[in-house]
Design an enzyme around this catalytic site. Sequence first.
Site, PDB file in Angstrom:
ATOM      1  CB  ALA A   1     -20.382  12.009   2.619  1.00  0.00           C
TER       2      ALA A   1
ATOM      3  N   GLY B   1     -22.326   9.989  -2.084  1.00  0.00           N
ATOM      4  CA  GLY B   1     -22.951  11.386  -2.093  1.00  0.00           C
ATOM      5  C   GLY B   1     -22.720  12.093  -3.333  1.00  0.00           C
TER       6      GLY B   1
ATOM      7  CD  GLU C   1     -26.770   9.466  -2.010  1.00  0.00           C
ATOM      8  OE1 GLU C   1     -25.689  10.072  -1.492  1.00  0.00           O
ATOM      9  OE2 GLU C   1     -27.617   8.855  -1.663  1.00  0.00           O
TER      10      GLU C   1
ATOM     11  CD  GLU D   1     -23.643   5.508  -0.605  1.00  0.00           C
ATOM     12  OE1 GLU D   1     -23.500   4.681  -1.330  1.00  0.00           O
ATOM     13  OE2 GLU D   1     -24.135   6.703  -0.610  1.00  0.00           O
TER      14      GLU D   1
HETATM   15  N1  DAK Z   1     -14.016  10.135   2.228  1.00  0.00           N
HETATM   16  C1  DAK Z   1     -12.788  10.667   2.625  1.00  0.00           C
HETATM   17  N2  DAK Z   1     -11.514  10.526   1.931  1.00  0.00           N
HETATM   18  C2  DAK Z   1     -11.738   9.744   0.721  1.00  0.00           C
HETATM   19  C3  DAK Z   1     -12.867   9.221   0.118  1.00  0.00           C
HETATM   20  C4  DAK Z   1     -14.075   9.681   1.040  1.00  0.00           C
HETATM   21  N3  DAK Z   1     -15.259   9.334   0.419  1.00  0.00           N
HETATM   22  N4  DAK Z   1     -12.645   8.957  -0.835  1.00  0.00           N
HETATM   23  C5  DAK Z   1     -11.317   8.990  -1.237  1.00  0.00           C
HETATM   24  N5  DAK Z   1     -10.749   9.636  -0.161  1.00  0.00           N
HETATM   25  C6  DAK Z   1      -9.316   9.825   0.180  1.00  0.00           C
HETATM   26  C7  DAK Z   1      -8.561   8.521   0.460  1.00  0.00           C
HETATM   27  O1  DAK Z   1      -8.511   8.155   1.816  1.00  0.00           O
HETATM   28  C8  DAK Z   1      -7.109   8.892  -0.024  1.00  0.00           C
HETATM   29  O2  DAK Z   1      -6.659   9.773   0.910  1.00  0.00           O
HETATM   30  P1  DAK Z   1      -5.022   9.395   1.414  1.00  0.00           P
HETATM   31  O3  DAK Z   1      -4.965   8.048   1.753  1.00  0.00           O
HETATM   32  O4  DAK Z   1      -4.334  10.003  -0.037  1.00  0.00           O
HETATM   33  O5  DAK Z   1      -4.952  10.413   2.568  1.00  0.00           O
HETATM   34  C9  DAK Z   1      -7.409   9.848  -1.170  1.00  0.00           C
HETATM   35  O6  DAK Z   1      -8.610  10.219  -1.257  1.00  0.00           O
HETATM   36  C10 DAK Z   1      -7.224   9.027  -2.596  1.00  0.00           C
HETATM   37  O7  DAK Z   1      -7.934   7.900  -2.385  1.00  0.00           O
HETATM   38  P2  DAK Z   1      -7.586   6.436  -2.949  1.00  0.00           P
HETATM   39  O8  DAK Z   1      -6.234   6.315  -2.682  1.00  0.00           O
HETATM   40  O9  DAK Z   1      -8.406   5.487  -2.217  1.00  0.00           O
HETATM   41  O10 DAK Z   1      -7.599   6.501  -4.460  1.00  0.00           O
HETATM   42  P3  DAK Z   1      -7.822   5.136  -5.697  1.00  0.00           P
HETATM   43  O11 DAK Z   1      -7.836   5.755  -6.834  1.00  0.00           O
HETATM   44  O12 DAK Z   1      -7.072   3.871  -5.050  1.00  0.00           O
HETATM   45  O13 DAK Z   1      -9.341   4.841  -5.170  1.00  0.00           O
HETATM   46  C11 DAK Z   1     -11.628   5.250  -4.751  1.00  0.00           C
HETATM   47  C12 DAK Z   1     -10.347   5.533  -5.513  1.00  0.00           C
HETATM   48  C13 DAK Z   1     -12.693   6.375  -5.117  1.00  0.00           C
HETATM   49  C14 DAK Z   1     -12.287   3.853  -5.339  1.00  0.00           C
HETATM   50  C15 DAK Z   1     -11.580   5.059  -3.341  1.00  0.00           C
HETATM   51  O14 DAK Z   1     -10.891   6.333  -2.829  1.00  0.00           O
HETATM   52  C16 DAK Z   1     -12.958   4.827  -2.462  1.00  0.00           C
HETATM   53  O15 DAK Z   1     -13.413   3.707  -2.751  1.00  0.00           O
HETATM   54  N6  DAK Z   1     -13.479   5.728  -1.765  1.00  0.00           N
HETATM   55  C17 DAK Z   1     -14.642   5.610  -1.029  1.00  0.00           C
HETATM   56  C18 DAK Z   1     -15.851   6.073  -1.922  1.00  0.00           C
HETATM   57  C19 DAK Z   1     -16.911   5.668  -1.062  1.00  0.00           C
HETATM   58  O16 DAK Z   1     -17.321   4.644  -0.466  1.00  0.00           O
HETATM   59  N7  DAK Z   1     -17.957   6.479  -0.978  1.00  0.00           N
HETATM   60  C20 DAK Z   1     -19.193   6.632  -0.369  1.00  0.00           C
HETATM   61  C21 DAK Z   1     -18.996   7.250   0.963  1.00  0.00           C
HETATM   62  S1  DAK Z   1     -20.313   7.340   2.018  1.00  0.00           S
HETATM   63  C22 DAK Z   1     -26.463  12.023   3.558  1.00  0.00           C
HETATM   64  C23 DAK Z   1     -25.732  12.832   2.545  1.00  0.00           C
HETATM   65  C24 DAK Z   1     -24.736  12.104   1.796  1.00  0.00           C
HETATM   66  C25 DAK Z   1     -24.389  10.913   2.373  1.00  0.00           C
HETATM   67  C26 DAK Z   1     -25.081  10.206   3.088  1.00  0.00           C
HETATM   68  C27 DAK Z   1     -25.920  10.815   3.896  1.00  0.00           C
HETATM   69  N8  DAK Z   1     -27.350  12.888   4.164  1.00  0.00           N
HETATM   70  C28 DAK Z   1     -28.105  14.199   3.614  1.00  0.00           C
HETATM   71  C29 DAK Z   1     -28.242  12.185   5.230  1.00  0.00           C
HETATM   72  C30 DAK Z   1     -23.253  10.149   1.537  1.00  0.00           C
HETATM   73  C31 DAK Z   1     -22.625   9.086   2.140  1.00  0.00           C
HETATM   74  C32 DAK Z   1     -21.376   8.807   1.443  1.00  0.00           C
HETATM   75  O17 DAK Z   1     -20.949   9.131   0.353  1.00  0.00           O
END
Ligand code: DAK
Length: 257
Positions: free
Chosen positions: A65, A108, A111, A131
């Site tokens: 997400a 997400g 998921e 998360e």
């Molecule tokens: N959100 C926003 N931006 C993101 C992102 C995300 N999840 N993942 C990556 N980006 C963006 C980065 O900020 C970066 O943007 P700029 O800096 O270039 O502007 C760009 O994508 C490239 O990312 P990286 O530079 O970080 O790329 P790397 O190859 O170095 O790293 C990575 C890739 C996937 C390991 C890293 O980007 C990362 O850790 N990303 C976050 C992963 C994460 O924490 N995902 C979980 C998010 S929480 C619900 C439904 C759904 C959910 C919850 C509730 N309900 C129905 C209630 C879901 C929640 C989640 O998913």
Amino acid sequence: MDFEFIRVHTEPPIAVVTLDRPKVLNALSPALVEEVTTALGQLDQDASIRAVVLTGGPKVFAAGADIGDMAERTPIEQLQRDQTGRWLKLTSFTKPLIAAVNGYALGGGCEMALMCDLIIAGDSARFGQPEINLGIIAGAGGTQRWTRTAGKYIAMEVNLTGRPITAWRAYQLGLVNRVVPAEVTIEVAKQVARQIATRAPIAARLAKESVNQALETPLSEGLAVERKNFYFLFATEDQKEGMKAFLEKRPAEFKGR
Ligand code: DAK
């Protein structure tokens, strides 16, 4: 309909829905998720489409997400904006939905893949629930679907460490159907979709419904649902055609009636 964050390509009898926000690794903003559910709603109504591939393209499935969108939310905003309702719509798609996953399927994104009916993984795929690194937990099934598919200890590992697992580990755990070279993931998923598309559509719908029921009910209730769906299929033209074709030693021509 025109979409901003996804691409929809129909090549009857299948369609491919591609998440398309590459600059943020297909981060699943509410608008993007809304577009996916709208597209699936349209494809569900389109009788020429019998199976759908959901992919993020050649490099990444989805990194979760949109963290920027969530960072400053209050619990009340989370509750009121019906994020759950939007995500749940993904599970009401009635046709076979095949995820083609390359690269990260995180949070997400993971998921969303787990909500699909089959998963074809490229060897670059990484599945995880990071998360915990953000101070939250999975919110769209990550604690539940991992547990039901891979078991408690694996679910604990991915949800507590936040570390993703490889495509091959996911395969060993029964989380994905096949692991293929990343260059052919989407093509293989399309082949599987085309194969399923030749089968009787109403039977496919009820097979999907019956398998999903296994995750919701005790065995006796699940068996009752299966049995009723089995009897119901004898009301379809496709059942008559399927059995007649077998006896006449020719391929069946299913019409979805
Ligand atoms: N959100 C926003 N931006 C993101 C992102 C995300 N999840 N993942 C990556 N980006 C963006 C980065 O900020 C970066 O943007 P700029 O800096 O270039 O502007 C760009 O994508 C490239 O990312 P990286 O530079 O970080 O790329 P790397 O190859 O170095 O790293 C990575 C890739 C996937 C390991 C890293 O980007 C990362 O850790 N990303 C976050 C992963 C994460 O924490 N995902 C979980 C998010 S929480 C619900 C439904 C759904 C959910 C919850 C509730 N309900 C129905 C209630 C879901 C929640 C989640 O998913």
